[in-house]
Each structure stands twice: as structure tokens, then as C-alpha cells.
Design a protein around this motif. Sequence first.
Motif, short mmCIF file in Angstrom:
data_model
loop_
_atom_site.label_atom_id
_atom_site.label_comp_id
_atom_site.label_asym_id
_atom_site.label_seq_id
_atom_site.Cartn_x
_atom_site.Cartn_y
_atom_site.Cartn_z
N HIS A 167 -0.17 -0.44 1.33
CA HIS A 167 0.71 0.44 0.52
C HIS A 167 1.51 1.33 1.09
CE1 HIS A 167 -1.95 -1.60 -2.14
NE2 HIS A 167 -2.92 -1.24 -1.61
N GLY B 278 7.42 -2.44 -10.63
CA GLY B 278 8.47 -1.46 -10.81
C GLY B 278 8.79 -1.27 -12.41
N ARG C 166 -7.78 17.61 -16.77
CA ARG C 166 -7.91 16.37 -15.79
C ARG C 166 -9.23 16.32 -15.69
NH1 ARG C 166 -3.45 18.45 -11.42
NH2 ARG C 166 -2.30 17.06 -11.87
N TYR D 63 13.68 9.52 -11.66
CA TYR D 63 13.68 9.69 -10.17
C TYR D 63 15.28 9.65 -9.97
CZ TYR D 63 8.74 8.62 -9.85
OH TYR D 63 7.57 8.66 -10.30
N ASN E 124 -2.00 11.69 -16.68
CA ASN E 124 -2.95 12.57 -15.82
C ASN E 124 -2.16 13.89 -15.28
OD1 ASN E 124 -5.29 13.26 -15.02
ND2 ASN E 124 -5.47 11.69 -13.23
N ILE F 203 -0.15 13.83 -12.84
CA ILE F 203 0.09 13.64 -11.38
C ILE F 203 1.43 13.61 -11.20
CG2 ILE F 203 -0.32 12.15 -9.11
CD1 ILE F 203 -2.88 11.59 -10.23
N GLU F 204 2.24 13.09 -12.15
CA GLU F 204 3.78 12.85 -12.01
C GLU F 204 4.29 13.88 -13.20
OE1 GLU F 204 5.82 11.19 -10.12
OE2 GLU F 204 4.51 9.75 -9.32
N PHE G 205 -7.89 4.76 -8.48
CA PHE G 205 -6.59 4.38 -7.74
C PHE G 205 -6.71 3.09 -7.19
CE2 PHE G 205 -7.02 9.09 -7.95
CZ PHE G 205 -5.67 9.46 -8.18
N GLN G 206 -5.65 2.42 -7.10
CA GLN G 206 -5.33 1.14 -6.42
C GLN G 206 -6.12 1.27 -4.96
OE1 GLN G 206 -1.44 0.06 -5.79
NE2 GLN G 206 -2.13 -2.07 -5.31
N SER G 207 -5.91 2.43 -4.26
CA SER G 207 -6.32 2.51 -2.92
C SER G 207 -7.38 3.35 -2.89
CB SER G 207 -5.14 3.03 -1.96
OG SER G 207 -4.68 4.18 -2.69
N VAL H 195 8.00 4.04 -5.98
CA VAL H 195 8.15 4.14 -7.43
C VAL H 195 7.65 2.92 -7.79
CG1 VAL H 195 9.85 4.29 -9.15
CG2 VAL H 195 10.03 5.68 -7.18
N LYS H 196 6.81 2.93 -8.52
CA LYS H 196 6.20 1.57 -9.12
C LYS H 196 6.39 1.43 -10.63
CE LYS H 196 1.88 2.27 -6.60
NZ LYS H 196 0.72 2.59 -6.99
N ARG I 167 0.05 7.96 -14.45
CA ARG I 167 0.12 9.07 -13.66
C ARG I 167 0.68 10.30 -14.39
NH1 ARG I 167 -0.13 7.85 -7.99
NH2 ARG I 167 1.62 9.40 -7.47
N ASP J 199 -5.41 2.60 -12.38
CA ASP J 199 -4.22 2.37 -11.57
C ASP J 199 -4.37 0.92 -10.93
OD1 ASP J 199 -1.53 2.03 -10.97
OD2 ASP J 199 -1.40 3.96 -10.03
N ASP K 37 -6.47 1.02 3.36
CA ASP K 37 -5.87 1.32 2.13
C ASP K 37 -4.97 0.17 1.98
OD1 ASP K 37 -6.83 3.68 1.56
OD2 ASP K 37 -5.35 4.79 2.23
N SER L 171 2.48 2.12 -13.85
CA SER L 171 1.79 3.05 -12.93
C SER L 171 2.41 4.71 -13.12
CB SER L 171 1.80 2.93 -11.37
OG SER L 171 1.12 1.72 -11.02
N THR L 172 3.74 4.73 -13.14
CA THR L 172 4.13 5.87 -13.49
C THR L 172 3.63 6.61 -14.73
OG1 THR L 172 6.31 5.20 -12.36
CG2 THR L 172 6.52 7.00 -13.66
N ALA M 52 -7.01 14.79 -9.46
CA ALA M 52 -7.31 14.06 -10.77
C ALA M 52 -8.69 14.43 -11.22
CB ALA M 52 -7.39 12.42 -10.37
N MET N 148 -9.68 9.18 -13.12
CA MET N 148 -8.69 8.25 -12.73
C MET N 148 -8.81 7.31 -11.71
SD MET N 148 -4.89 8.62 -12.33
CE MET N 148 -3.61 7.46 -11.52
#
Lengths: 254, 264
Positions: free
Chosen positions: B252, A50, A89, A24, A61, A63-64, A96-98, B263-264, A58, A174, B249, A54-55, B140, A94
Motif C-alpha cells: 500500500h 477508485g 469517534r 481532490y 469517521n 478522517i477525511e 483498516f486494510q493495513s 485516492v481510493k 473515511r 475498510d 503493511d 473508502s473515501t 479513529a 474503525m
Amino acid sequence: MPHQTISNSGQPAAIVVENVVKRYGAFAALNDINLEVGKGEKIVLCGPSGSGKSTLIRCINHIERHDGGRIVVDGVELTGRIADINSVRCEVGMVFQSFNLFPHLTVAENCMLAPMKVRGISRSEARDRALSLLRKVRIQDQADKYPAQLSGGQQQRVAIARALCMQPKIMLFDEPTSALDPEMVKEVLETMVGLARDGMTMVCVTHEMGFAREVADRVVFMDRGSIVEEAAPETFFQAPRTERARSFLNQIIH
Amino acid sequence: MFGVLFEQAADGQRYIDWLLSGLGWTLALAFFGWWIAFGIGVVVGIGRTVHNRVFSIAARLYVEIFRNIPVLVQMFLWYFVLPEVVPNALGNAIKQMPPPWASFVPALLCLGLYTASRIAEQVRAGIEALPKGQIEAASALGLGSYATYRYVIVPQALRLIVPSLTSEVMGIYKNTSVALTIGLMELTAQARQISEATFQTFTAFGAATIIYLCLALVAYQAMTLIDRAVRIPGTTPAKLTVEQDLAADGPHVENLPGAMEVVK
């Protein structure tokens, strides 16, 4: 460790990650990552915030997009120009956390959307499949409610069922329990353990060490965009080889 | 005071019939103009958010042009200028349209396309306010961009913007009065005609004002009903839905509208 598409066991690998780099700007989120996941294997990815875990999933899949190296999922190259990312896909679920449920659709409709629009199956078949998977995550009686009417743990189990409705070969998680209240973590983990018992290939970013001990074939510890340590869970938790893993484990145990 | 409205005018009708005829044209212009505006507005609003550069630049140009020229000027452009710049045969056909249509059609195009540019911006804002995770979850699952917009993004974005669309509904029907400048005998034009025929200025415009106010109330009530009808069960009223999604959510940052990705 060999990094060809055929793994040690002679089986084709489900996921091959080779020298993958993701930046990034000037910040290297992933720095020369090598990882191979065999069919049916369960990997737990952990590491400080960090560290790039997760990256990494992602990128698996797509997504990134990764900036260097190669990623092969289920025999399909995810590098450079990809003919049809959506077909890959479909094979990779997948969570997700949220949760990311679609709030305007009922629980059942959340599960039916992709099978109908992507796989092209009929509405009634999609509903049957949705209900049977909702039963598997023990939430079938909520099928016609909307996500906002469910608790966090229930929502996350719906998200797992929704991913399973596409009948994926690989499941990526994730931090599936990080956004949950403590009393709801268990129900989600139990669902994941059940999935692991059924032989699903899983890559889970999680700090739930009990889960890692119970189902993981390997624990992969990442720090600052690199894989620092890779070991069987018992070895990793009892006798981490690196100082960074030791200090990380000390921090999360308290 | 409004008694004069029930007197007979020179053409044998009562003045109130003039007002009602004007109201009819106002409603027709607002109603059909709204559907043009809504249809084009949704498409252009989506165009503002897609990655395809051709679409997004075209949508941007549309919005900048139609939103930034005063409605009155646009009205004159459609009525006076368009017939002169199109090929002769077409220009003549436009000029030879029978009276109400010669004003109505340009007014309809003008208001429809102008309001579309405003709706497009609302639609774009609605799409951008959705949590990023919605698009990620759709991707996804293997949904392509058409299916993602059609089944995931647009249905949610439209629900979010119902309150702000209310002011666009009111905007288009109030702007119909500009059509009097190109000769459409809508409500304001009829009020002026009554005022000139009877010298009862206060009565004529007072009646028109009351009618406009009633229309505004009806539009507002209708939009409130629509808002209630499309509300997602389990969520709070529409203006709170964004916050509700955020609360659900957890803490986040990635789900904040327009926030930078973490960025995680």
C-alpha cells in the motif's frame, strides 16, 4: 428514499449521509452521495477501485473532511465546525486494510490505550476489558506479544478487538481482508460475522461476496464517486439492475 | 613518550591532572548540553510537524537560526554579545560570574541550543517516516493530538532515530572543543597549555586525541546498547524498522514515508 435523521422504521438513524461531495483538486471522489444506515443495520459497500467507497467511510469517521452536503453520525452533525470530533469517534470504531496496530505496544496495550486515555478508565479495568474482547476474537493467549510477532490475520483480529474496547455503537471496516493471505481471510470474516450476529451497526467496504450474502442487509454498489445501485444481497448478486454492477460482478467472480 | 605527562608542572600538579581536569569540563559540557539539546530538540521537532501555524513557524525559525550560524560564531555571540544586549544589571551579573562558570554557562547554552536544532530535524524526520495509518488509527480511536503524539507518534519516532542520534551525541562532545575560544579550560585547551609548557606538542595532542577517540567509542557502544534496549520485539534492527513496517503493511503506497495519499 427519505433522508431525515429519523429513519423509516421510526428509529433514529445511526448514520445519515446527505448530498455529500468530496473533491481532490478537480477530481470528484464523492459525487452527491445519499445513504442512511439504521441502528443495527449491516451495509456492504462495494465497487471498483477508485469508486470512492473508502473515501466515504473515511468521511463518516471524519478522517477525511467532506466538501459539501451533511453527515450525521449517532445524532451528531459532522459538518462545518465540529465542537468535539473525538467524542463522535469514540462511538465509531474503525478497522483498516493495513491493520495500523501500534507496533511499540503489546496486543493488550494496543487495546487499553484509548479506553484509558480517552474514556479515562483505570488500567486494571482496561486490561480486563481488553482480555475479554481478545477472548472474543479468540486471541487472548497472545495478549502480551507485540504486533510484529503475530500473523496478518491475528493482527487484524487484534485491530477489531482494539476498536471494540471503546464500546462503539458503529463499526466501519475498510477492506479488512484485502491485505491478508488467503488462508487468513476466513478467521477475520468469522470474527466479523460474530460481531454482526451481536447486533452491531456495521458499514463494511469489502469484496468478500460470501460475507455480503451472509450478513448484509443491503449491498451498496459505488462507481466513480456515485452510488449506482442499492439492493438486498440476493437481489444484487442474482439480478443486478445496472450494466456497471453486472460487469463489476463478472470481474470479481473470476 | 607519554612520560612527560607524569612530570610535575609549575603549579605543583602533574600534567596528566591538567588533562583530567580538562576531560572533566568536556564531559560536563557534553552531558548537560546533551540533555538541554534533547529536551528542546524533541519539542521543536514536534513543533515542526504540528498543524498549528504559530508553533510550526516558531519551530522552523528556531531550526533555521541555530542550525545555520557557525558554532564558533554562536559561541562568541553568547559570550561577548549577549551581556551587551541584555539590560545593564543582567549584563553586569553575567560578566561578574566567577571564572570557570563565566565560560561554562555560555558554552553550555551555545552547544545545547545548537545541537537542539539538529536533533529537532532528526525528530521531524522520524515523525514523518511513520506510516500515515498510525495517526489515522489513533484519531479513529478518539485520541486527541496530545495523546496521539505522547503515546503513539513520539515513542515510535524516537526509536527510529536512535542510530542518527548517535552522530549527534558524538557531534556535541566534539564541538565542546570550540569552548576553548571563550576561555573554558576543557580537554583541547589543556592539551594546548601542556604543549606550551613542555614543548611536547606531539605528546600533548596525542594524549588528547586518544581520549577523544575513547569517548567516541564509549558513546557509540552506549547508543548501540540503547538501540538494542528499546527495540520492539519481533522487529529487525532499528535501521530496518521502516522497511519492516512497510512489508507488514503490504503493497500500500499510502504507508510510504512522505508519499502522496492514494485516492481510493
